[in-house]
Scaffold this active site. Structure first.
Site: not given
Ligand code: FPP
Length: 241
Positions: A15, A28, A60, A63, A202
């Protein structure tokens, strides 16, 4: 030599990509890109540290509700990073698995994931589990529907439904439960991630934003896990709570 106990299965809620970008005045999308770079490094790092299973919450079921632009940016990043991840996991003897409902992704992406899983199926060093279009509630509902179908067909009696049986219908059927669940960026929630599987895990929360997560942050989480293990006198389980 360190005498740290390395958790068998580490699960990570990655996150803070958006906030990382915002702090730098970037879109973003670039936060997610930086998050992908971190993930690439962490796969290697976790394998080198001796972790046997790494599960990451990559996309998720919730998302999909983000803006169309952000969802397509994430899909583009998956397309770009899957071949890069393939190189890493091939070199490191890592097996890739996917949990979640892949059917909602475009066919080319599903093909990329199929290839990633197929090419690594014999690998033994670490399992890298990608949670994609994953949500615990969705996973449990899909499992219960299958169990309900079996029961309706007379193949299963209601009293045969046990924790073990339900577990065996989940996407994680043959994956041991996580020992340590890490969430970055200061949020302290599971957000529909491995809720059934993390009943005894944990939980470790760090303010570090996912793109800044590195070996040092991983080791801090592992040290915290060790101090709790020692305090509770060994692995926690159903019998000691
Ligand atoms: C949350 O940050 C993150 C995500 C919704 C996406 C996570 C995915 C990756 C790191 C990449 C995965 C890559 C592969 C190739 C499978 P956020 O956008 O919620 O951050 P914020 O809470 O600061 O807005």
């Amino acid at each position: 030599m360190s005498d740290l106990i390395i958790p068998n299965h580490v699960a990570i809620i990655m996150d803070g990509n958006g906030r990382w970008a915002k702090r730098r005045g970037l879109p973003r999308r670039l936060g997610h890109k930086a998050g992908c770079d971190t993930l690439e490094r962490m796969v290697e790092d976790c394998a080198d540290t001796g972790i046997r299973i790494l599960t990451v919450y990559a996309f998720s079921t919730e998302n999909w509700k983000r803006s169309g632009d952000e969802v397509s940016a994430l899909m583009q990043l998956f397309r770009f990073y899957i071949p890069r991840l393939k190189k890493r996991v091939m070199a490191k003897n890592v097996r890739v698995r996917v949990i979640g409902d892949e059917s909602r992704f475009d066919e080319d992406l599903r093909e990329g994931l199929r290839d990633l899983k197929e090419s690594t199926r014999e690998h033994t060093r670490m399992d890298f589990v990608l949670a994609l279009n994953y949500g615990s509630r969705d996973e449990i509902i899909r499992a219960v529907r299958k169990i309900g179908t079996e029961a309706a067909q007379g193949n299963l009696l209601p009293e045969e439904i046990s924790e073990e049986l339900l577990s065996s219908y989940l996407d994680t059927a043959d994956i041991p439960d996580p020992d340590l669940v890490i969430r970055t960026s200061g949020e302290e929630r599971l957000s529909n991630f491995l809720m059934w599987q993390s009943a005894y895990s944990e939980l470790y929360f760090t303010d570090t934003l996912w793109p800044d997560f590195d070996h040092e942050t991983l080791m801090e989480a592992i040290k915290a896990y060790n101090s709790r293990e020692r305090r509770f006198g060994g692995r926690k389980g159903e019998n000691d709570e």
